[in-house]
Design a protein around this motif. Structure first.
Motif, PDB file in Angstrom:
ATOM      1  N   MET A   1       0.846  -1.194   0.000  1.00  0.00           N
ATOM      2  CA  MET A   1       0.000   0.000   0.000  1.00  0.00           C
ATOM      3  C   MET A   1       0.884   1.247   0.000  1.00  0.00           C
ATOM      4  O   MET A   1       0.711   2.160  -0.810  1.00  0.00           O
ATOM      5  CB  MET A   1      -0.901   0.000   1.230  1.00  0.00           C
ATOM      6  CG  MET A   1      -1.633   1.311   1.415  1.00  0.00           C
ATOM      7  SD  MET A   1      -2.232   1.569   3.091  1.00  0.00           S
ATOM      8  CE  MET A   1      -0.791   2.044   3.978  1.00  0.00           C
ATOM      9  N   VAL A   2       1.846   1.256   0.908  1.00  0.00           N
ATOM     10  CA  VAL A   2       2.695   2.441   1.046  1.00  0.00           C
ATOM     11  C   VAL A   2       3.491   2.684  -0.225  1.00  0.00           C
ATOM     12  O   VAL A   2       3.511   3.800  -0.755  1.00  0.00           O
ATOM     13  CB  VAL A   2       3.636   2.288   2.251  1.00  0.00           C
ATOM     14  CG1 VAL A   2       4.632   3.437   2.286  1.00  0.00           C
ATOM     15  CG2 VAL A   2       2.847   2.237   3.532  1.00  0.00           C
ATOM     16  N   ILE A   3       4.140   1.646  -0.757  1.00  0.00           N
ATOM     17  CA  ILE A   3       5.005   1.950  -1.897  1.00  0.00           C
ATOM     18  C   ILE A   3       4.202   2.209  -3.164  1.00  0.00           C
ATOM     19  O   ILE A   3       4.655   2.962  -4.015  1.00  0.00           O
ATOM     20  CB  ILE A   3       6.107   0.900  -2.122  1.00  0.00           C
ATOM     21  CG1 ILE A   3       5.534  -0.442  -2.484  1.00  0.00           C
ATOM     22  CG2 ILE A   3       7.020   0.782  -0.944  1.00  0.00           C
ATOM     23  CD1 ILE A   3       6.630  -1.420  -2.792  1.00  0.00           C
ATOM     24  N   SER A   4       3.010   1.634  -3.282  1.00  0.00           N
ATOM     25  CA  SER A   4       2.225   1.978  -4.469  1.00  0.00           C
ATOM     26  C   SER A   4       1.842   3.452  -4.416  1.00  0.00           C
ATOM     27  O   SER A   4       1.772   4.126  -5.434  1.00  0.00           O
ATOM     28  CB  SER A   4       0.990   1.091  -4.587  1.00  0.00           C
ATOM     29  OG  SER A   4       0.080   1.390  -3.562  1.00  0.00           O
ATOM     30  N   GLU A   5       1.633   3.970  -3.203  1.00  0.00           N
ATOM     31  CA  GLU A   5       1.310   5.394  -3.062  1.00  0.00           C
ATOM     32  C   GLU A   5       2.550   6.265  -3.218  1.00  0.00           C
ATOM     33  O   GLU A   5       2.479   7.385  -3.708  1.00  0.00           O
ATOM     34  CB  GLU A   5       0.663   5.652  -1.709  1.00  0.00           C
ATOM     35  CG  GLU A   5      -0.728   5.074  -1.614  1.00  0.00           C
ATOM     36  CD  GLU A   5      -1.270   5.107  -0.202  1.00  0.00           C
ATOM     37  OE1 GLU A   5      -2.418   4.711  -0.019  1.00  0.00           O
ATOM     38  OE2 GLU A   5      -0.538   5.530   0.721  1.00  0.00           O
ATOM     39  N   MET A   6       3.678   5.738  -2.778  1.00  0.00           N
ATOM     40  CA  MET A   6       4.914   6.508  -2.905  1.00  0.00           C
ATOM     41  C   MET A   6       5.337   6.606  -4.365  1.00  0.00           C
ATOM     42  O   MET A   6       5.869   7.606  -4.818  1.00  0.00           O
ATOM     43  CB  MET A   6       6.041   5.846  -2.107  1.00  0.00           C
ATOM     44  CG  MET A   6       5.978   6.088  -0.619  1.00  0.00           C
ATOM     45  SD  MET A   6       7.325   5.254   0.198  1.00  0.00           S
ATOM     46  CE  MET A   6       7.201   5.954   1.843  1.00  0.00           C
ATOM     47  N   PHE A   7       5.104   5.512  -5.070  1.00  0.00           N
ATOM     48  CA  PHE A   7       5.584   5.452  -6.444  1.00  0.00           C
ATOM     49  C   PHE A   7       4.762   6.340  -7.359  1.00  0.00           C
ATOM     50  O   PHE A   7       5.296   7.074  -8.167  1.00  0.00           O
ATOM     51  CB  PHE A   7       5.546   3.999  -6.938  1.00  0.00           C
ATOM     52  CG  PHE A   7       6.368   3.774  -8.173  1.00  0.00           C
ATOM     53  CD1 PHE A   7       7.739   3.598  -8.080  1.00  0.00           C
ATOM     54  CD2 PHE A   7       5.777   3.750  -9.422  1.00  0.00           C
ATOM     55  CE1 PHE A   7       8.507   3.409  -9.203  1.00  0.00           C
ATOM     56  CE2 PHE A   7       6.539   3.549 -10.549  1.00  0.00           C
ATOM     57  CZ  PHE A   7       7.907   3.382 -10.456  1.00  0.00           C
ATOM     58  N   ALA A   8       3.480   6.256  -7.233  1.00  0.00           N
ATOM     59  CA  ALA A   8       2.645   7.067  -8.112  1.00  0.00           C
ATOM     60  C   ALA A   8       1.284   7.226  -7.477  1.00  0.00           C
ATOM     61  O   ALA A   8       0.540   6.267  -7.359  1.00  0.00           O
ATOM     62  CB  ALA A   8       2.481   6.384  -9.470  1.00  0.00           C
ATOM     63  N   SER A   9       0.997   8.447  -7.056  1.00  0.00           N
ATOM     64  CA  SER A   9      -0.306   8.659  -6.452  1.00  0.00           C
ATOM     65  C   SER A   9      -0.515  10.138  -6.245  1.00  0.00           C
ATOM     66  O   SER A   9       0.413  10.943  -6.363  1.00  0.00           O
ATOM     67  CB  SER A   9      -0.391   7.932  -5.118  1.00  0.00           C
ATOM     68  OG  SER A   9      -1.674   8.109  -4.571  1.00  0.00           O
ATOM     69  N   SER A  10      -1.749  10.501  -5.932  1.00  0.00           N
ATOM     70  CA  SER A  10      -2.003  11.889  -5.614  1.00  0.00           C
ATOM     71  C   SER A  10      -2.620  12.003  -4.231  1.00  0.00           C
ATOM     72  O   SER A  10      -2.942  13.084  -3.775  1.00  0.00           O
ATOM     73  CB  SER A  10      -2.941  12.496  -6.661  1.00  0.00           C
ATOM     74  OG  SER A  10      -4.078  11.665  -6.786  1.00  0.00           O
TER      75      SER A  10
END
Lengths: 275, 294, 287
Positions: A208-217
């Motif tokens: 969850m954290v890295i998917s948000e870190m990698f690309a998210s708003s």
């Protein structure tokens, strides 16, 4: 003194229990207090910009997370986490039961599964962005594609390990079909299934954290990276603390659930060891 | 139930009277020409060869044989858990191909045959739920059977909280609550201590007399077979055939102390023992005979 | 797949031997000979489906290039030195991080395992720190170490340390008091007791921890490269993704999978070696 002479045993017992509780409190709190104190001391005496004092972090924490940001960043993250974890659990257990019950199907899929589970799940993040864009479904997909394996493989093991005597007993008493699945297969595989779910939970938080870190708003991971990039250091620390708390709380909740589901298993093991 | 216990009572009236099982009662369990060959590719193992016997309704029959003679294989074939290579098993005239509803099995491995995640009560109740017995009757059956094995107080405990003997009592309670026509027991007391074993043997006699159920009791213990059974079937070594069929003409009311000192008990015990020794030593001769006879 | 339970609970392996597992006959012997064949069929079917799906247009080849294209891309990459440097960097972060975590966890684990009074003071802290996801440290790593390998090591060591440490504590706690007292009564010194009693008991637990940590170390080593941008396969994937080289992304993912399989096989082989010796010795002792 007088009370001691009239009821020595109860007095000393109460004293002992108070002392025990006191020792316990010291055991629990001493080291954390020391560590925080040490950090406070060193951060106050260091001119490092990266280690703000605890009171600054605490202030940032309150300001950040006791505001609407909680709903904007934290809740969506938790919702994705929950969705991804739930889908992985259902999918992993379902497929695991199918594979566990049939030797042939298992032999057919084993090498492929062996490969798929060896892929480090974070590398799926860029791939899922290609496939599904950067919206919520991508993040849930990332979590599922990483978390399904430990659940699946542990379920297979658990289902395979159903005791043959117990399986015969169930057959003799006409326990078949879905009842067999419910009362025999899933229950006897539950220690392994829970172990798989526990791994999956830890993995789900990471993904969850890295998917948000990698690309998210939005999301907790996104917010933390934002703070770091804009050098909002106390806020960054506040984000890290919250993330740590999320990890701690979820794992505690999981342990509670596990205690309920596996109470019998712990007792059984303790009984076996005692013999 | 009462009719059957009356039938059992008839024995008490004429102690020592030999009863011909085939004549007096209708056949409950009929095993004909049963053979089981384990197919391990090149090396096929014949575990059971041509077994034929039957049990009359309400009989308590012990199967005894030297260890490794295929008793468990035989029992699994009878229970419908394993298809025989050839031959048939019939329960009340119906051919057995899968576990029939009229049969209950008590296994030797009590610890592994109980659902560790269910209470004692739930363990006993589960098969009844599957049989779709209505709630009220179900509770009645569970209470009665727990009472019969003396575990009423432990209904809410988990099986693993009980001693080995008590766990086996739970398995027995589950079997009798199921109200089977035939109760199969596969060396149920082999893994409990001697004192518990004696208690459980008496429990089985008591349940059998009260409920009039047909019991097939597999054991490797000669004393146990003679003490428990109305009839003892002696099996030969593997490949297994019925070596002897001995009627136990001891009184129905048996007692660990007096029965075991009874002269007749000693005689029967000696006879079974001799048969088993013969079965063990005479395997070769027996096989020769078997191959020549047909 | 027999090894997967141990993938599961940190305590799984040693428990399984005491619990209901164990002596039952493994699987059906008759499918034994056809098993590798079925497996090969499975792999062929998997590759075939992968090849066919983009061709039928069910999924656009832009998102899912056919297997042949991905494998060709991987083969092309495997001839470049840059690819092998990236693999080397990833493995370096993995090995170094795992080694540091191992040494730290074994030393602290045995020390605190032997001193229950001191250990009582650490339990609450350990229980709190352990479930903290190591990715929470990413921003700190970036600030302190940038894209240096130390960033990777911070994440890897933090995650792996707890896994191994907890296993060592379980192992030390599992030491048979009778064996310990026997050793004492024969006058074995502290070091000799650790060598002959505590260490052999702890070994299977330790190996479980190492196996779990080896997989986790690879995950975090690649995560650090992917998110922070320290050198390694993870960074290559991020670069390929941002430049839209889809078949390269797939090729590199396949490469990480292969790496993962190799690590799994290696660790299992190591564990079998170490524990075969162990069980044989133990079997003699208890029989």
């Amino acid at each position: 003194m007088s009370s001691q002479s009239t009821a020595p045993s109860t007095g000393s017992r109460a004293g002992a229990s108070v002392r025990r509780a006191g020792t316990k409190v010291v055991h629990v709190l001493l080291l954390p207090a020391l560590l925080i104190g040490l950090y406070a001391y060193s951060s106050a005496n260091s001119d490092s910009y990266y280690t703000p004092t605890p009171d600054l972090i605490a202030a940032a924490f309150v300001e950040l997370w006791f505001s609407e940001r909680f709903f904007a960043d934290v809740l969506p993250s938790l919702a994705r986490l929950a969705a991804g974890f739930a889908v992985s659990a259902v999918l992993g257990v379902g497929l695991g039961v199918l594979l566990g019950l049939s030797t042939r199907v298992r032999a057919l899929f084993e090498p492929v599964l062996e490969f798929l589970r060896a892929i480090p799940p974070p590398v799926l993040v860029p791939l899922m962005i290609l496939l599904a864009g950067i919206d919520d479904s991508m993040k849930v997909l990332v979590i599922v594609s990483g978390c399904v394996w430990p659940v699946l493989l542990n379920t297979v093991e658990g289902v395979r390990a159903v005791d043959p005597v117990l399986a015969d007993t169930a057959r003799c008493y006409g326990i078949t079909g879905t009842t067999r699945l419910r009362v025999l297969v899933l229950r006897s595989a539950s220690p392994q299934i829970m172990a798989g779910l526990r791994l999956a939970l830890a993995l789900a938080i990471i993904l969850m954290v890295i998917s948000e870190m990698f690309a998210s708003s939005s999301g907790l991971g996104f917010a933390i990276v934002q703070f770091q990039r804009t050098f909002a250091i106390p806020e960054m620390w506040a984000g890290m603390v919250l993330l740590g708390l999320v990890g701690f709380v979820l794992s505690t909740l999981f342990e509670l659930a596990e205690g309920r589901v596996l109470g019998w298993y712990r007792g059984l093991r303790a009984a076996n060891r005692g013999e | 139930m009462s009719a059957n216990s009356a039938g059992a009572g008839a024995y008490t009236g004429s102690p020592g009277a030999t009863t011909n099982h085939q004549g007096e009662r209708p056949t409950m369990l009929k095993v004909t020409g049963l053979q089981k060959i384990y197919n391990g590719g090149a090396s096929a193992v014949e575990a059971v060869r041509d077994l034929t016997f039957d049990l009359g309704e309400g009989e308590l029959v012990c199967l005894v044989g030297p260890s490794g003679c295929g008793k468990t294989t035989l029992l699994k074939c009878i229970a419908g858990l394993m298809p025989p290579t050839s031959g048939t098993v019939e329960l009340a005239g119906q051919s057995v191909t899968a576990p029939p509803p009229g049969m209950a099995v008590v296994f030797q491995e009590y610890g592994r045959s109980l659902f560790a995640w269910m209470s004692v009560r739930a363990n006993v109740e589960l098969p009844l739920k599957e049989k779709r017995i209505p709630r009220g009757r179900r509770d009645e059956l569970v209470d009665e059977s727990l009472e019969a094995v003396g575990l009423t107080r432990f209904a809410d405990a988990y099986p693993w909280q009980l001693s080995g003997g008590m766990q086996q009592r739970v398995a027995i309670a589950r079997a009798i609550a199921y109200e089977p026509q035939v109760l199969l027991m596969d060396e149920p007391f082999a893994a409990v201590d001697a004192q518990t074993r004696a208690d459980l043997e008496d429990l089985i006699r008591q349940i059998w007399q009260r409920m009039g159920v047909t019991v097939l009791f597999v054991t490797h213990d000669i004393d146990e077979a003679v003490y428990l059974g109305e009839r003892v079937l002696v099996l030969s070594s593997s490949p297994t055939v019925v070596q002897d069929d001995i009627t136990v003409d001891l009184p129905t009311e048996r007692d660990q102390l007096t029965t075991r000192q009874d002269e007749r008990f000693t005689e029967l015990r000696a006879r079974v023992y001799a048969q088993i020794q013969q079965a063990k030593n005479g395997t070769g001769a027996d096989q020769d005979a078997a191959s020549v006879a047909p | 797949m027999t090894e997967t339970t141990a993938q599961g609970p940190p305590r799984g392996r040693p428990e399984a031997s005491k619990g209901t597992g164990g002596r039952r006959p493994r699987g059906a012997a008759r499918t034994g000979s056809s098993k590798p064949l079925l497996g090969a069929v499975g792999v062929m079917a998997f590759l075939g489906t992968w090849e066919a799906v983009p061709h039928t247009g069910l999924v656009s080849a832009r998102y899912l290039p056919p297997a042949s294209e991905v494998l060709a891309s991987l083969a092309r990459r495997a001839t470049t030195p840059g690819f092998w440097t990236a693999v080397g960097d990833t493995l370096l972060g993995w090995a170094l991080g795992l080694a540091i975590a191992f040494v730290a966890a074994v030393v602290l684990g045995f020390a605190l395992g032997a001193l229950p009074r001191v250990r009582a003071f650490t339990t609450s802290t350990v229980d709190f720190l352990r479930p903290i996801p190591s990715v929470a440290l990413i921003p700190l790593a970036v600030l302190m170490y940038g894209t240096d390998i130390r960033s990777t090591l911070l994440l890897v060591v933090y995650a792996c340390f707890w896994l191994i440490y907890i296993q060592v504590l379980y192992g030390v706690a599992d030491v048979d008091p009778v064996a310990e007292q026997t050793a004492r009564s024969y006058g074995l010194g502290r070091l000799a007791r650790i060598r002959h009693v505590v260490w052999p008991t702890t070994l299977p637990y330790l190996m479980t921890g190492v196996r779990l940590a080896a997989a986790v170390a690879l995950i975090l080593s690649i995560t650090a490269q992917l998110i922070i941008g320290s050198p390694g396969i993870g960074r290559e994937i991020a670069v390929a993704q941002s430049s839209g080289a889809v078949s390269s992304v797939y090729a590199l993912i396949v490469a990480t999978g292969a790496l993962g399989v190799l690590i799994n096989i290696g660790v299992r082989a190591l564990e079998r070696r170490v524990l075969r010796w162990h069980t044989s010795v133990r079997g003699e002792a208890t029989a």
